[in-house]
Enzyme design. Sequence first.
Site, PDB file in Angstrom:
ATOM      1  N   HIS A 379     -23.629  -6.126  39.493  1.00 27.68           N
ATOM      2  CA  HIS A 379     -24.687  -5.121  39.673  1.00 27.68           C
ATOM      3  C   HIS A 379     -26.019  -5.601  39.100  1.00 27.68           C
ATOM      4  O   HIS A 379     -26.060  -6.310  38.099  1.00 27.68           O
ATOM      5  CB  HIS A 379     -24.279  -3.759  39.095  1.00 27.68           C
ATOM      6  CG  HIS A 379     -24.083  -3.713  37.607  1.00 27.68           C
ATOM      7  ND1 HIS A 379     -25.108  -3.435  36.721  1.00 27.68           N
ATOM      8  CD2 HIS A 379     -22.982  -3.868  36.843  1.00 27.68           C
ATOM      9  CE1 HIS A 379     -24.645  -3.419  35.487  1.00 27.68           C
ATOM     10  NE2 HIS A 379     -23.347  -3.692  35.525  1.00 27.68           N
ATOM     11  N   ASP A 391     -24.972  -7.975  31.146  1.00 27.70           N
ATOM     12  CA  ASP A 391     -24.482  -6.782  31.820  1.00 27.70           C
ATOM     13  C   ASP A 391     -25.569  -6.256  32.753  1.00 27.70           C
ATOM     14  O   ASP A 391     -26.366  -5.430  32.360  1.00 27.70           O
ATOM     15  CB  ASP A 391     -24.075  -5.726  30.787  1.00 27.70           C
ATOM     16  CG  ASP A 391     -23.409  -4.512  31.408  1.00 27.70           C
ATOM     17  OD1 ASP A 391     -23.136  -4.549  32.611  1.00 27.70           O
ATOM     18  OD2 ASP A 391     -23.183  -3.536  30.681  1.00 27.70           O
ATOM     19  N   GLU A 425     -25.006   0.931  38.892  1.00 28.79           N
ATOM     20  CA  GLU A 425     -23.642   0.874  38.370  1.00 28.79           C
ATOM     21  C   GLU A 425     -23.555   1.559  37.018  1.00 28.79           C
ATOM     22  O   GLU A 425     -22.566   2.227  36.711  1.00 28.79           O
ATOM     23  CB  GLU A 425     -23.186  -0.582  38.253  1.00 28.79           C
ATOM     24  CG  GLU A 425     -21.728  -0.765  37.837  1.00 28.79           C
ATOM     25  CD  GLU A 425     -21.502  -0.703  36.334  1.00 28.79           C
ATOM     26  OE1 GLU A 425     -20.341  -0.519  35.922  1.00 28.79           O
ATOM     27  OE2 GLU A 425     -22.480  -0.824  35.556  1.00 28.79           O
ATOM     28  N   GLU A 426     -24.568   1.384  36.184  1.00 31.15           N
ATOM     29  CA  GLU A 426     -24.533   1.939  34.832  1.00 31.15           C
ATOM     30  C   GLU A 426     -24.465   3.461  34.836  1.00 31.15           C
ATOM     31  O   GLU A 426     -24.023   4.068  33.863  1.00 31.15           O
ATOM     32  CB  GLU A 426     -25.759   1.475  34.030  1.00 31.15           C
ATOM     33  CG  GLU A 426     -25.854  -0.021  33.814  1.00 31.15           C
ATOM     34  CD  GLU A 426     -24.799  -0.562  32.866  1.00 31.15           C
ATOM     35  OE1 GLU A 426     -23.943   0.230  32.409  1.00 31.15           O
ATOM     36  OE2 GLU A 426     -24.818  -1.764  32.582  1.00 31.15           O
TER      37      GLU A 426
END
Length: 461
Positions: A379, A391, A425-426
Site C-alpha cells: 500500500h 509501512d 490501507e491504514e
Amino acid sequence: MLCTEGSEPGVMAPFPSCLGEGRCPARSRAGTSFARIWNQHLVPLNFQIILGRKQTGKKMKFHVFVFVGVVHLLSLNSGKAVYGNGISQRTFQEIKEEIACYGDVAKAIINLAVYGKAQNRSYERLALLVDTVGPRLSGSKSLEKAIQIMHQNLQEDGLENVHLEPVKIPHWERGEESAVMLEPRIHKMAVLGLGGSIGTPPEGITAEVLVVTSFDELQRRAPEARGKIVVYNQPYTNYSRAVQYRVQGAVEAAKVGALASLIRSVASFSIYSPHTGIQEYQDGVPKIPTACITVEDAEMMSRMASRGSRIVIQLKMGAKNYADADSFNTVAEIIGSKYPEQETENNRRAKSPRFRSSLYNLDMGPLLKICMVVLVSGHLDSWDVGQGAMDDGGGAFISWEALSLIKDLGLRPKRTLRLVLWTAEEQGGIGAFQYYQLHKEPVYLMTYINISPSITPMETP
C-alpha cells in the site's frame, strides 16, 4: 543460460520449458500442488535468500524478498494439482527435483537483482518517493501526489495495462494535540491521536485518570470509570493481542461512561515514542477522543495509581473528520501468455458456496487450478507522522520490483501477474476492499507484503 522456448528478439519469452505442464520429470509422477510445497517447506524457512560478499572488510547482506512473488508466479505453471482423498503425497525428493527445475531462472533473477543493473534499484526508487512526497495520509494531497508519481513510474517502466481505479477513502486530520499531567505533578506527555478519533472541545478535557491493564479490569471497575479518562496499560505479549486495546479501547471506555481514553503504545520496545494507528467506533456507543501515549508514561501512571496517588490529565485534540475523498488504487500488469484473464469452467465452479467453503482446508490444489491472475501488492498510503518507508513503502516497491525483474529478463508467465498498490490501507484496508468489490471474479492467488520486507542498499566496490 535460460532454457526458454524460442522467442524473437525484443519479444518477452515464456518461462523455461521445464516449467511447463509435463516438461519436468518430477511433474510426470504425481502432478503439482506448489501451494503444498510453499506451506510445508518454503514458509518454515521464511524463503529469505541472504547473499553475502566481502567488501571493504564487511560482509554485506541483501534480503531478496521479491522471490516471494516470483516463486508464487512460477508455481502457477504447474501441471495437474494434487488432491486429497486417497492420492499419496509426493516424496521430499520429488519436491526437490521439481524445485530444481527453477534453478536457472532463480539464478538469473538473483544475478540481476543483486549484482546486475537492478542492484539497489528498489531502495533508490523508494528513497526518491519518500524524500520527495513524505507522509501520505489517507485523504491528503501528498497521497494523491504519490499515486500520480507511481502511475507515471509504472508507465515509464514499460509495464502493461497501467491504470488507476477510483476509490472513496476516509479523510481525517489530527490537528494540534497535547496531554499534560496536572496531578500529582506537572508533566508534559508525548501523545498521538488515533486515526478517525474525534477531537476534544477547544478547552480540552480535564479529568481524573483510571488506570487499567485489561478490558476485564475495566469491567470490574466500571463504576469508577464514569467521568474519567481511562488509561490502558496493557502488557505487551504480542501485537495481535495488544492492538485490540488500540482498536477497541475507546468503545469499551465509552461504554462505562469515560470521557476519553489513552492507550499504551502497541510496542515491545519504546524510546519515549508514542505510536498511532487506526481505531474503530461502534454504532450506538458515544464517540470519545482517543490517543496513544508512551510505554514509559503508561507504566509511570500505573505505578502512581498503585500507590493511591490521584492523577489528573488535561487532554487537547484538534482532530477532525471530513467527507470521504477521491483516491485510486494503482494497477500494472505483465499479461499472461496462456491465461491472460478469462472465464473458465473452473472459475465458474469456484463461484459456488461449496467451493468457497473448501478453500479453508489445507489442500490448495483446486485453488491453483482456477487461478487466472497472480496478484502482488503493497500500500502507498501511510500515517502522517513518518515517511512510511517501511509501512508500507518497502512492500509496495518490492512488489513493483518483482514485475520489473521479470520484465527486464524478457520472461512472460502463463498467467497474468498483476501489481496493485492500495490506497487507504491504514484506515482498514479500504482500497483493497473496494478492489474486491470490483473484481470478485476470477479467483486470485494473492501475495500481500506489508511492513515485513527489508530493503538494504549494497555497497559497491
